[in-house]
Write a protein that holds these residues in place. Structure first.
Motif, PDB file in Angstrom:
ATOM      1  N   UNK A 193       0.761  -1.228  -0.139  1.00 29.72           N
ATOM      2  CA  UNK A 193      -0.010  -0.195  -0.080  1.00 29.72           C
ATOM      3  C   UNK A 193       0.879   1.127  -0.067  1.00 29.72           C
ATOM      4  N   UNK A 194       0.578   2.305  -1.010  1.00 23.01           N
ATOM      5  CA  UNK A 194       1.287   3.452  -0.921  1.00 23.01           C
ATOM      6  C   UNK A 194       3.017   3.161  -0.952  1.00 23.01           C
ATOM      7  N   UNK A 195       3.356   2.488  -2.023  1.00 23.99           N
ATOM      8  CA  UNK A 195       4.911   2.231  -2.180  1.00 23.99           C
ATOM      9  C   UNK A 195       5.427   2.757  -3.477  1.00 23.99           C
ATOM     10  N   UNK A 196       6.456   3.229  -3.385  1.00 19.92           N
ATOM     11  CA  UNK A 196       6.946   3.559  -4.781  1.00 19.92           C
ATOM     12  C   UNK A 196       8.451   3.482  -4.937  1.00 19.92           C
ATOM     13  N   UNK A 197       8.961   3.807  -6.109  1.00 27.00           N
ATOM     14  CA  UNK A 197      10.363   3.477  -6.438  1.00 27.00           C
ATOM     15  C   UNK A 197      10.790   4.399  -7.837  1.00 27.00           C
ATOM     16  N   UNK A 198      11.942   4.679  -7.657  1.00 24.79           N
ATOM     17  CA  UNK A 198      12.674   5.121  -8.762  1.00 24.79           C
ATOM     18  C   UNK A 198      13.778   4.413  -9.279  1.00 24.79           C
ATOM     19  N   UNK A 199      13.756   3.808 -10.334  1.00 23.08           N
ATOM     20  CA  UNK A 199      14.764   2.870 -10.930  1.00 23.08           C
ATOM     21  C   UNK A 199      14.443   2.969 -12.603  1.00 23.08           C
ATOM     22  N   UNK A 200      15.776   2.474 -13.089  1.00 20.91           N
ATOM     23  CA  UNK A 200      15.730   2.225 -14.581  1.00 20.91           C
ATOM     24  C   UNK A 200      15.473   0.570 -14.898  1.00 20.91           C
ATOM     25  N   UNK A 201      15.385  -0.064 -13.751  1.00 24.88           N
ATOM     26  CA  UNK A 201      15.237  -1.425 -14.011  1.00 24.88           C
ATOM     27  C   UNK A 201      13.755  -2.105 -13.838  1.00 24.88           C
ATOM     28  N   UNK A 202      13.735  -2.918 -14.750  1.00 24.14           N
ATOM     29  CA  UNK A 202      11.917  -3.367 -15.121  1.00 24.14           C
ATOM     30  C   UNK A 202      11.533  -3.989 -13.550  1.00 24.14           C
ATOM     31  N   UNK A 203      10.349  -3.606 -13.483  1.00 24.84           N
ATOM     32  CA  UNK A 203       9.617  -4.376 -12.206  1.00 24.84           C
ATOM     33  C   UNK A 203       8.435  -4.959 -12.513  1.00 24.84           C
ATOM     34  N   UNK A 204       8.293  -6.303 -12.154  1.00 23.74           N
ATOM     35  CA  UNK A 204       7.143  -6.744 -12.241  1.00 23.74           C
ATOM     36  C   UNK A 204       5.926  -6.065 -11.379  1.00 23.74           C
TER      37      UNK A 204
END
Length: 255
Positions: free
Chosen positions: A181-192
């Protein structure tokens, strides 16, 4: 740097300054290495690992490495942050900016936590790397994981076998719950794609999600506030201030 194996409560603890942690030499299989705690099966609250902490893996197959915790077994984390730099030299690892592996026979809770460090993979591609968590549940550790109000800006360099901007791998295909819930990320790697986990275009853009994260962590007594000039750390955690009618005045008291 602080505890090898925690089964109790670690609270309000910090690892700061220039600290080097190395697994060098002929270690056994699956060593557990963390900036704060190697193996956690207890509770960690309001604790952090600073940017000067470096973790170098040059020994032991299948190392479990995290900026805060290497291996989290049924452990509960609230209000924690890791900014460590993790590097591996020709060794396959399971690594996350906050937690290397979170394994469980009962539900795991990770609330109001974030990671802002780096993971550098040298040589081998037989690794599983995640911005916040390297590896979640699998067939041997099937319990649900609950993650609320967490973010990561961990920089991942290299080409691991499994990689995700937020979580490197999670065996949800076998029914192991990942509840975010309300989780975020910054990355150039693909994410499921996982429900409750959102990609943010850049570090500065994380700030606009503070209120959403704060709503999800309101019961912790903590809140995210903007960190001016914080490099890779756009938001920091602070203790929530009491509102009118709260602890300062009581309910119904005269002023």
């Amino acid at each position: 740097a602080l505890v090898g194996h925690n089964t109790g409560v670690v609270a309000d603890s910090k690892v700061t300054g220039n600290v080097d942690i190395s697994t060098g030499g002929n270690m056994g299989a699956n060593p557990r290495t963390g900036g704060l705690i190697g193996y956690n099966s207890g509770t960690i609250e309001r604790s952090s690992v600073g940017r000067g902490v470096s973790i170098y893996i040059n020994g032991g197959s299948g190392a479990n490495v995290g900026g805060l915790v290497g291996w989290n077994q049924n452990g509960k984390l609230t209000g924690c942050h890791a900014a460590a730099s993790i590097t591996t030299n020709e060794k396959a690892i399971l690594a996350g900016g906050l937690i290397g592996v979170t394994a469980s026979s009962s539900a795991v809770e990770i609330t109001a936590c974030y990671s802002t460090g780096s993971i550098t993979l040298v040589g081998t591609g037989h690794s599983t790397i995640g911005g916040l968590i390297g590896k979640g549940a699998d067939e041997w550790n099937p319990a649900a994981i609950y993650i609320s109000g967490c973010y990561t800006t961990t920089v991942i360099t290299g080409f691991p076998q499994n990689v995700g901007g937020f979580i490197g791998a999670h065996d949800s295909n076998k029914g192991h719950g990942l509840n975010c819930e309300a989780c975020f990320y910054v990355s150039d790697k693909a994410q499921t794609e996982y429900k409750g986990v959102t990609k943010v275009d850049d570090v500065a853009g994380m700030v606009k999600h503070a209120s959403e994260m704060n709503s999800s962590i309101s019961e912790t007594g903590l809140e995210y506030t903007e960190n001016g000039g914080g490099e890779n750390e756009p938001l920091i955690l602070e203790v929530s201030g009491p509102g009118f009618g709260g602890p300062d005045f009581g309910d119904g008291d005269e002023i």
